[in-house]
Write an enzyme that holds these catalytic residues in place. Structure first.
Site, mmCIF file in Angstrom:
data_model
loop_
_atom_site.group_PDB
_atom_site.id
_atom_site.type_symbol
_atom_site.label_atom_id
_atom_site.label_comp_id
_atom_site.label_asym_id
_atom_site.label_seq_id
_atom_site.Cartn_x
_atom_site.Cartn_y
_atom_site.Cartn_z
ATOM 1 C CE LYS A 208 -14.972 23.855 20.330
ATOM 2 N NZ LYS A 208 -13.966 24.117 21.379
ATOM 3 C CG ASN A 209 -13.388 20.391 21.785
ATOM 4 O OD1 ASN A 209 -13.045 21.486 21.327
ATOM 5 N ND2 ASN A 209 -14.207 20.271 22.822
ATOM 6 N NE ARG B 132 -7.763 27.212 28.417
ATOM 7 C CZ ARG B 132 -6.932 27.614 29.349
ATOM 8 N NH1 ARG B 132 -6.933 28.875 29.711
ATOM 9 N NH2 ARG B 132 -6.105 26.776 29.934
ATOM 10 C CB CYS C 7 -11.073 31.069 29.599
ATOM 11 S SG CYS C 7 -11.875 29.515 29.912
ATOM 12 N NE ARG D 16 -10.396 25.494 30.003
ATOM 13 C CZ ARG D 16 -10.897 25.476 28.778
ATOM 14 N NH1 ARG D 16 -11.547 26.520 28.326
ATOM 15 N NH2 ARG D 16 -10.747 24.425 28.014
ATOM 16 C CG ASP E 10 -17.499 20.580 26.339
ATOM 17 O OD1 ASP E 10 -17.217 21.417 27.224
ATOM 18 O OD2 ASP E 10 -16.643 20.081 25.580
ATOM 19 C CB ILE F 178 -15.243 19.353 34.318
ATOM 20 C CG1 ILE F 178 -15.933 17.994 34.213
ATOM 21 C CG2 ILE F 178 -13.940 19.389 33.495
ATOM 22 C CD1 ILE F 178 -15.117 16.800 34.644
ATOM 23 N NE ARG G 81 -13.684 30.027 20.853
ATOM 24 C CZ ARG G 81 -13.013 29.865 21.961
ATOM 25 N NH1 ARG G 81 -13.304 30.609 23.011
ATOM 26 N NH2 ARG G 81 -12.036 29.004 22.059
HETATM 27 N N1 EPU Z 1 -6.582 21.093 34.594
HETATM 28 C C1 EPU Z 1 -5.594 21.405 35.507
HETATM 29 N N2 EPU Z 1 -4.285 21.395 35.070
HETATM 30 C C2 EPU Z 1 -3.949 21.075 33.805
HETATM 31 C C3 EPU Z 1 -4.958 20.748 32.878
HETATM 32 C C4 EPU Z 1 -6.282 20.761 33.299
HETATM 33 O O1 EPU Z 1 -5.871 21.701 36.658
HETATM 34 O O2 EPU Z 1 -2.753 21.097 33.494
HETATM 35 C C5 EPU Z 1 -7.988 21.112 35.030
HETATM 36 C C6 EPU Z 1 -8.820 22.158 34.288
HETATM 37 O O3 EPU Z 1 -8.686 23.434 34.846
HETATM 38 C C7 EPU Z 1 -10.208 21.578 34.422
HETATM 39 C C8 EPU Z 1 -9.972 20.053 34.372
HETATM 40 O O4 EPU Z 1 -8.589 19.882 34.669
HETATM 41 O O5 EPU Z 1 -10.758 21.930 35.636
HETATM 42 C C9 EPU Z 1 -10.235 19.397 33.040
HETATM 43 O O6 EPU Z 1 -9.624 20.144 31.998
HETATM 44 P P1 EPU Z 1 -9.138 19.486 30.630
HETATM 45 O O7 EPU Z 1 -7.666 19.639 30.528
HETATM 46 O O8 EPU Z 1 -9.709 18.116 30.500
HETATM 47 O O9 EPU Z 1 -9.856 20.449 29.568
HETATM 48 P P2 EPU Z 1 -9.240 21.068 28.252
HETATM 49 O O10 EPU Z 1 -8.386 20.068 27.579
HETATM 50 O O11 EPU Z 1 -8.686 22.396 28.541
HETATM 51 C C10 EPU Z 1 -11.131 20.177 26.675
HETATM 52 C C11 EPU Z 1 -12.112 20.778 25.714
HETATM 53 C C12 EPU Z 1 -13.181 21.530 26.473
HETATM 54 C C13 EPU Z 1 -13.876 20.553 27.422
HETATM 55 C C14 EPU Z 1 -12.847 19.898 28.354
HETATM 56 C C15 EPU Z 1 -13.445 18.842 29.259
HETATM 57 C C16 EPU Z 1 -10.774 21.193 23.757
HETATM 58 C C17 EPU Z 1 -10.135 22.177 22.848
HETATM 59 N N3 EPU Z 1 -11.415 21.679 24.825
HETATM 60 O O12 EPU Z 1 -10.562 21.265 27.381
HETATM 61 O O13 EPU Z 1 -14.110 22.002 25.510
HETATM 62 O O14 EPU Z 1 -14.834 21.220 28.192
HETATM 63 O O15 EPU Z 1 -11.811 19.282 27.554
HETATM 64 O O16 EPU Z 1 -14.071 17.854 28.537
HETATM 65 O O17 EPU Z 1 -10.723 20.004 23.502
HETATM 66 C C18 EPU Z 1 -15.757 23.429 24.625
HETATM 67 O O18 EPU Z 1 -15.651 22.804 23.562
HETATM 68 O O19 EPU Z 1 -16.670 24.267 24.843
HETATM 69 C C19 EPU Z 1 -14.760 23.199 25.681
HETATM 70 C C20 EPU Z 1 -14.570 24.045 26.680
#
Ligand code: EPU
Length: 417
Positions: free
Chosen positions: A22-23, A92, A116, A121, A304, A326, A396
């Site tokens: 998915k990701n 998101r 969320c 996030r 995850d 995280i 999802r």
């Molecule tokens: N963060 C910030 N500012 C930003 C971006 C991120 O503060 O501009 C913080 C977030 O709030 C969080 C941390 O950085 O505390 C890490 O967030 P990250 O950006 O790495 O997460 P993401 O890209 O929003 C993806 C996966 C998530 C997974 C995380 C961490 C996708 C679509 N989602 O989210 O997957 O948990 O990386 O590995 O790729 C899931 O599949 O259930 C899921 C939540």
């Protein structure tokens, strides 16, 4: 709304095949915005989040055709540069269209996603990076508006490791003028998968999968064909399903090297794991040992998998300390696991699980995807019947989870509430 009814206590055995990730698929779909023409993406999982991404692309004017797990995306007709609140609030990851739209059309308007179930996030690092590439960003009425004639390469150093931020800026920089260097980039395998399709589209990217990614901008990208990597989190969830039921299963199509941190912890807990020719065999022990985990960016223990591992630890001998580093609010499953009779206390970002208790089936529900998976796992190990409601969260991110588990011998059915 559907729910799952699980009669626990069956040892899982047999074979299961992992679906596409998915990701990885989500940003790969978004990357097609950077091209004008027909892209072909294979090994796409059947998931609600994929359907949402298709809706986002169609709302922009792309043409999407599905044929089983093969999806064709023709992005030549994109004529809208806006992703609305309705779409972004459902998923998101839709915010990732901002950079590619901006790179190709010079303008984009995307709703801010808001918080969320697992945390606030923010996307501040995505926006800061786009500004460094020369975008003019304004925030108004809940929307981000971005403008730039042509993005220009820059050096960007992420304050914290962000998967989405790294993916977003890699896409935006692919057609920027000159060189972009992403420092302290996230190293998740999904980032490498995205880089690989971008490279097939003609991008010049080096270092994806390490913490320094160098991108030499090219004037334009062309459509490509690509097979999405296997879903490491789905694979990990099946590994725990075997472990928690004392089962013995073979998982096909996964890449065990993507799950080293989980594999080591499962082995510490007494789970037997062997791998040959892309097939991973997982045998649950008679008695599990309690082990501690700390979630970290890749290659650390994945956030995850935290909820699912906690379900496993409820059955282990001794205590287990689980720190979530995280997301600030990713313990929503704890109160539901307590309904199975588990003994878990939470202080700040640390949960202490006292294992060794029998779990007893209960009606439960969860507010996010991986939390829901942990409840299914607990249900597989619990006495009597467990009903998991609100399984649209599971839909999802897990393709046909009940069919795959039933194929391994679980007593699990989906019914309409
Ligand atoms: N963060 C910030 N500012 C930003 C971006 C991120 O503060 O501009 C913080 C977030 O709030 C969080 C941390 O950085 O505390 C890490 O967030 P990250 O950006 O790495 O997460 P993401 O890209 O929003 C993806 C996966 C998530 C997974 C995380 C961490 C996708 C679509 N989602 O989210 O997957 O948990 O990386 O590995 O790729 C899931 O599949 O259930 C899921 C939540």
């Amino acid at each position: 709304m559907d729910k799952l009814i699980i009669k626990g206590g069956r040892r899982l055995k047999g074979d299961v095949t992992v679906s596409g990730s998915k990701n990885a698929a989500l940003p790969i779909f978004v990357a097609t915005i950077l091209t004008s023409g027909m892209n072909e993406i294979g090994n796409v999982p059947f998931l609600r989040d994929i359907n949402t991404t298709i809706k986002v692309l169609e709302s922009l004017g792309a043409r999407v055709e599905g044929n089983g797990h093969l999806v064709r995306i023709d992005s030549s007709g994109i004529n809208s540069h806006e992703a609305t609140y309705d779409l972004v609030k459902t998923m998101r990851a839709s915010v990732l269209v901002l950079g590619p739209l901006l790179a190709r059309f010079g303008t984009a308007r995307v709703s801010l996603p808001g918080g969320c179930a697992i945390g606030a996030r923010p996307i501040n690092l995505h926006l800061k990076g786009l500004q460094a590439l020369g975008a003019e960003i304004t925030l108004e009425h809940g929307y981000v508006e971005a403008r730039a004639k042509r993005l220009k390469g820059a050096r960007i150093n992420f304050d914290i490791s962000t998967v989405g931020g790294t993916e977003h800026l890699m896409m935006a920089a692919a057609t920027a003028k000159g060189e972009t260097v992403l420092e302290n980039a996230a190293r998740e395998p999904e980032i490498l998968d995205l880089a690989q399709i971008l490279i097939r589209m003609g991008a010049r990217i080096e270092g994806a999968g390490t913490d320094t990614i160098r991108i030499q901008g090219v004037p334009e990208l062309t459509p490509a064909s690509y097979e999405v990597m296997p879903d490491r989190i789905e694979a990990g969830t099946f590994m725990i399903a075997a472990a928690i039921t004392g089962g013995d299963i073979k998982i096909h199509g996964m890449k065990p090297e993507h799950l080293d941190a989980l594999v080591f912890k499962l082995q510490d807990a007494g789970v037997e794991i062997t791998s040959r020719d892309n097939v991973v065999r997982v045998k649950g022990p008679k008695k599990l040992r309690g082990v501690n985990i700390k979630t970290r960016p890749y290659p650390g223990f994945p956030t995850d998998m935290q909820a699912q591992f906690m379900a496993l630890m409820c059955l282990s001998e001794g205590a287990s300390v689980i720190s979530e580093n995280i997301f600030e609010n990713r313990f929503m499953h704890v109160s539901e696991l307590l309904r199975f009779g588990a003994d878990i206390t939470v202080e700040g970002n640390t949960a202490t699980v006292k294992g060794g208790r029998k779990l007893s089936g209960a009606p439960v529900m969860a507010t996010d995807l991986r939390a829901s998976a942990s409840l299914v796992l607990a249900g597989l190990a619990a006495d009597n019947t467990t009903e998991v409601s609100r399984i649209y969260h599971l839909d999802r991110g897990y393709e046909s989870i009940e069919k795959k588990l039933a194929g391994l011998g679980a007593d699990i059915v989906r019914v309409q509430e």
